[in-house]
Design a protein around this motif. Structure first.
Motif, PDB file in Angstrom:
ATOM      1  N   PRO A 183      -2.950   9.271 -17.321  1.00  0.00           N
ATOM      2  CA  PRO A 183      -3.951  10.323 -17.425  1.00  0.00           C
ATOM      3  C   PRO A 183      -5.098  10.013 -18.377  1.00  0.00           C
ATOM      4  CG  PRO A 183      -1.949  10.946 -18.600  1.00  0.00           C
ATOM      5  CD  PRO A 183      -1.631   9.697 -17.839  1.00  0.00           C
ATOM      6  N   TYR A 184      -4.922   9.008 -19.256  1.00  0.00           N
ATOM      7  CA  TYR A 184      -5.997   8.676 -20.189  1.00  0.00           C
ATOM      8  C   TYR A 184      -7.082   7.805 -19.549  1.00  0.00           C
ATOM      9  CZ  TYR A 184      -2.586   4.863 -20.753  1.00  0.00           C
ATOM     10  OH  TYR A 184      -1.686   3.855 -20.512  1.00  0.00           O
ATOM     11  N   ILE A 185      -6.817   7.243 -18.372  1.00  0.00           N
ATOM     12  CA  ILE A 185      -7.842   6.463 -17.676  1.00  0.00           C
ATOM     13  C   ILE A 185      -8.922   7.433 -17.167  1.00  0.00           C
ATOM     14  CG2 ILE A 185      -8.317   4.933 -15.738  1.00  0.00           C
ATOM     15  CD1 ILE A 185      -6.696   3.633 -17.958  1.00  0.00           C
ATOM     16  N   PRO A 186     -10.203   7.206 -17.490  1.00  0.00           N
ATOM     17  CA  PRO A 186     -11.234   8.204 -17.188  1.00  0.00           C
ATOM     18  C   PRO A 186     -11.278   8.695 -15.751  1.00  0.00           C
ATOM     19  CG  PRO A 186     -12.107   6.606 -18.730  1.00  0.00           C
ATOM     20  CD  PRO A 186     -10.741   6.124 -18.353  1.00  0.00           C
ATOM     21  N   HIS A 187     -11.227   7.794 -14.764  1.00  0.00           N
ATOM     22  CA  HIS A 187     -11.316   8.303 -13.394  1.00  0.00           C
ATOM     23  C   HIS A 187     -10.008   8.945 -12.944  1.00  0.00           C
ATOM     24  CE1 HIS A 187      -9.642   4.266 -12.330  1.00  0.00           C
ATOM     25  NE2 HIS A 187      -9.153   4.889 -11.278  1.00  0.00           N
ATOM     26  N   VAL A 188      -8.891   8.558 -13.557  1.00  0.00           N
ATOM     27  CA  VAL A 188      -7.618   9.218 -13.258  1.00  0.00           C
ATOM     28  C   VAL A 188      -7.621  10.633 -13.828  1.00  0.00           C
ATOM     29  CG1 VAL A 188      -5.130   9.163 -13.646  1.00  0.00           C
ATOM     30  CG2 VAL A 188      -6.343   7.049 -13.089  1.00  0.00           C
ATOM     31  N   ALA A 189      -8.275  10.817 -14.963  1.00  0.00           N
ATOM     32  CA  ALA A 189      -8.377  12.156 -15.553  1.00  0.00           C
ATOM     33  C   ALA A 189      -9.059  13.118 -14.582  1.00  0.00           C
ATOM     34  CB  ALA A 189      -9.152  12.094 -16.871  1.00  0.00           C
ATOM     35  N   PHE A 190     -10.021  12.616 -13.809  1.00  0.00           N
ATOM     36  CA  PHE A 190     -10.668  13.441 -12.789  1.00  0.00           C
ATOM     37  C   PHE A 190      -9.664  13.858 -11.720  1.00  0.00           C
ATOM     38  CE2 PHE A 190     -14.477  12.357 -14.845  1.00  0.00           C
ATOM     39  CZ  PHE A 190     -15.560  12.964 -14.248  1.00  0.00           C
ATOM     40  N   MET A 191      -8.766  12.950 -11.367  1.00  0.00           N
ATOM     41  CA  MET A 191      -7.751  13.245 -10.366  1.00  0.00           C
ATOM     42  C   MET A 191      -6.807  14.345 -10.856  1.00  0.00           C
ATOM     43  SD  MET A 191      -7.143   9.215  -9.464  1.00  0.00           S
ATOM     44  CE  MET A 191      -5.687   9.388  -8.461  1.00  0.00           C
ATOM     45  N   TYR A 192      -6.417  14.245 -12.117  1.00  0.00           N
ATOM     46  CA  TYR A 192      -5.563  15.284 -12.699  1.00  0.00           C
ATOM     47  C   TYR A 192      -6.293  16.616 -12.727  1.00  0.00           C
ATOM     48  CZ  TYR A 192      -1.625  12.409 -14.356  1.00  0.00           C
ATOM     49  OH  TYR A 192      -0.501  11.623 -14.431  1.00  0.00           O
ATOM     50  N   ALA A 193      -7.576  16.578 -13.149  1.00  0.00           N
ATOM     51  CA  ALA A 193      -8.368  17.808 -13.244  1.00  0.00           C
ATOM     52  C   ALA A 193      -8.537  18.476 -11.885  1.00  0.00           C
ATOM     53  CB  ALA A 193      -9.726  17.507 -13.864  1.00  0.00           C
ATOM     54  N   ALA A 251      -1.661  10.362  -4.872  1.00  0.00           N
ATOM     55  CA  ALA A 251      -2.864   9.618  -4.504  1.00  0.00           C
ATOM     56  C   ALA A 251      -2.459   8.251  -3.962  1.00  0.00           C
ATOM     57  CB  ALA A 251      -3.784   9.460  -5.707  1.00  0.00           C
ATOM     58  N   GLU A 252      -3.366   7.636  -3.218  1.00  0.00           N
ATOM     59  CA  GLU A 252      -3.075   6.331  -2.651  1.00  0.00           C
ATOM     60  C   GLU A 252      -3.276   5.244  -3.693  1.00  0.00           C
ATOM     61  OE1 GLU A 252      -5.653   5.643   0.633  1.00  0.00           O
ATOM     62  OE2 GLU A 252      -7.485   5.602  -0.557  1.00  0.00           O
ATOM     63  N   THR A 253      -2.545   4.170  -3.558  1.00  0.00           N
ATOM     64  CA  THR A 253      -2.641   3.084  -4.515  1.00  0.00           C
ATOM     65  C   THR A 253      -1.995   1.832  -3.937  1.00  0.00           C
ATOM     66  OG1 THR A 253      -2.362   2.530  -6.857  1.00  0.00           O
ATOM     67  CG2 THR A 253      -0.473   3.522  -5.737  1.00  0.00           C
ATOM     68  N   TYR A 262       0.850  -1.194   0.000  1.00  0.00           N
ATOM     69  CA  TYR A 262       0.000   0.000   0.000  1.00  0.00           C
ATOM     70  C   TYR A 262       0.882   1.239   0.000  1.00  0.00           C
ATOM     71  CZ  TYR A 262      -3.026   3.689   1.883  1.00  0.00           C
ATOM     72  OH  TYR A 262      -3.688   4.865   2.094  1.00  0.00           O
ATOM     73  N   ILE A 263       0.608   2.151  -0.911  1.00  0.00           N
ATOM     74  CA  ILE A 263       1.342   3.415  -0.988  1.00  0.00           C
ATOM     75  C   ILE A 263       0.336   4.553  -0.805  1.00  0.00           C
ATOM     76  CG2 ILE A 263       2.807   4.901  -2.400  1.00  0.00           C
ATOM     77  CD1 ILE A 263       3.804   2.446  -3.834  1.00  0.00           C
ATOM     78  N   PRO A 264       0.402   5.273   0.297  1.00  0.00           N
ATOM     79  CA  PRO A 264      -0.610   6.307   0.576  1.00  0.00           C
ATOM     80  C   PRO A 264      -0.472   7.557  -0.272  1.00  0.00           C
ATOM     81  CG  PRO A 264       1.044   6.294   2.303  1.00  0.00           C
ATOM     82  CD  PRO A 264       1.351   5.124   1.415  1.00  0.00           C
ATOM     83  N   ASN A 265       0.693   7.800  -0.829  1.00  0.00           N
ATOM     84  CA  ASN A 265       0.910   9.077  -1.523  1.00  0.00           C
ATOM     85  C   ASN A 265       1.835   8.908  -2.728  1.00  0.00           C
ATOM     86  OD1 ASN A 265       3.119   8.460   0.040  1.00  0.00           O
ATOM     87  ND2 ASN A 265       3.257  10.441   1.068  1.00  0.00           N
ATOM     88  N   ARG A 266       1.423   8.084  -3.656  1.00  0.00           N
ATOM     89  CA  ARG A 266       2.235   7.883  -4.863  1.00  0.00           C
ATOM     90  C   ARG A 266       2.047   9.083  -5.798  1.00  0.00           C
ATOM     91  NH1 ARG A 266       2.483   2.716  -9.105  1.00  0.00           N
ATOM     92  NH2 ARG A 266       4.668   3.061  -9.641  1.00  0.00           N
ATOM     93  N   PRO A 267       3.110   9.582  -6.420  1.00  0.00           N
ATOM     94  CA  PRO A 267       3.000  10.739  -7.316  1.00  0.00           C
ATOM     95  C   PRO A 267       1.985  10.519  -8.428  1.00  0.00           C
ATOM     96  CG  PRO A 267       5.291  10.288  -6.817  1.00  0.00           C
ATOM     97  CD  PRO A 267       4.507   9.145  -6.250  1.00  0.00           C
TER      98      PRO A 267
END
Length: 402
Positions: A101-111, A117-119, A90-95
């Protein structure tokens, strides 16, 4: 099933729900306290058990035959798998730069301007050293009559869930796994071990939740992958293979299904759109599962045309009732849409009678009522009305098997 059907099918019941249900008030408030750091995870156990009893009775009272625990023990639908595997960190704060960025829900994170973010990241060989959902299954099993144990459905996230966030280059340590096949082979083995134990205990339905497949229907993602030099067709093949590794060698009386949606985040937010046409031929004919749960509550899911590619030995569950708002659908509209879908399916390849086509269909909600613990903007009363609508409408469409 109709005795005149020319094929043998093992569908779920005609009226279905995806799995997650709204958290009762006591659990909702306890979750809020947990998020605020005012209690510990173990403090939720008793409240979760009470909530499970509550949602079990709710399902039984409205006539839903397939039973789940409503995912009451999860904060998010995907919890309970990756964080329990040896080799996963578990990584709580990965860059954020390590998220595609092309993954739809990741695009929301960038926006949203997130910098991290955690991962979950794979740092070692994957092994299942403890169960995912055995305890949850056993608890629900203890609450139902012995004859209903076979109707319990366990939902679990797809093996591709974290991979699609980070891609083939940033999901696992390349000194541990040289390629995706090696990674998914070990991950699939862990899933199979879990499924084997659940089956031994009496589980007969495993549902894999996979929003990723619908992402491949999204034009923006496809163009983003092409710009990044990612072969999206090859990656789709990889994700189909990943699930096939999970389902291979399963018992004949174990129903496996895949639920595909376009996002169901806090407040019912969706992330993606696009019809199933881009993936239907490949997915319906090469994914080794028995049942497809398909989102069909809005225009962003497209029309029923892709159903013409559904093989004779598969079942499509049409998600015609939305969980994203309280508006109650019309039973007449639901029936009309089911008959429209059956007409399309009957003209598919191979062609089949309308009776056989109708026999391959069921109805459900398009997604869960609470894929994350905060839930969608509906009340429990709304939830009950929508589930009851599914049951009563199914009885009208399939009077002999609903």
């Amino acid at each position: 099933m109709s005795s005149s059907s020319s094929v043998y099918l093992r569908p779920p019941f005609r009226a279905e729900h995806i799995g997650s249900l709204l958290r009762p008030k006591a659990l909702y408030e306890k979750r809020q306290a947990l998020e605020a750091g005012k209690c510990a995870q173990e403090d939720l156990k008793t409240v979760e058990e009470d909530a499970i009893k509550h949602v079990l009775k709710l399902q039984q009272d409205v006539g839903i035959k397939t039973l789940t625990d409503g995912e009451m023990r999860r904060g998010y639908f995907f919890e309970g798998v990756f964080e329990k595997l040896e080799g996963m960190t578990y990584i709580p704060n990965r860059p954020i730069a390590t998220f595609k960025p092309y993954i739809p829900h990741v695009a929301f994170m960038y926006a949203a301007g997130l910098q991290e973010a955690e991962t979950i990241y794979c740092t070692g060989k994957i092994k299942r050293t403890r169960s995912f959902y055995v305890d949850e299954f056993n608890y629900l099993k203890s609450l139902v009559p012995p004859e209903d144990v076979k109707h319990i459905k366990i939902t679990m996230c797809s093996p591709s869930w974290f991979h699609q966030r980070h891609g083939s280059d940033l999901t696992y340590d390349l000194s541990v796994y040289k390629n995706d096949d090696e990674f998914f082979d070990d991950l699939g083995k862990a899933y199979r071990e879990e499924i084997k134990e659940l089956y031994y205990l009496g589980c007969r339905h495993i549902q894999i939740d996979d929003p990723t497949f619908c992402y491949f229907c999204n034009d923006n993602m496809i163009s983003g992958m092409e710009k990044a030099g990612v072969d999206h067709e090859a990656l789709l093949d990889t994700y189909i293979r990943a699930i096939n590794v999970v389902t291979q060698g399963r018992p004949a009386d174990l129903t496996t299904s895949v639920h595909m949606c376009r996002g169901n985040f806090k407040g019912g937010v969706h992330f993606s759109e696009g019809g199933y046409g881009r993936i239907a031929i490949k997915l319906f004919n090469t994914l080794d599962v028995d049942v497809f749960y398909l989102e069909y509550d809005t225009d962003r899911a497209g029309d029923f045309t892709p159903l013409k590619h559904l093989p004779l030995d598969k079942v499509a569950v049409l998600g015609l009732v939305t969980t994203k708002n309280p508006k109650l659908e019309s039973p007449e509209d639901i029936k009309a849409r089911v008959y429209e879908a059956a007409e399309v399916l009957s003209q598919g390849s191979p062609k089949r009678s309308k009776e056989v086509a109708l026999n391959q269909l069921c109805i459900s909600t398009q997604c869960g009522f609470a894929s994350v613990w905060e839930g969608n903007p509906v009340t429990e009363e709304d939830e009950i009305k929508k589930l009851a609508l599914l049951v009563e409408t199914a009885k009208e469409i399939w009077p002999d098997s609903a």
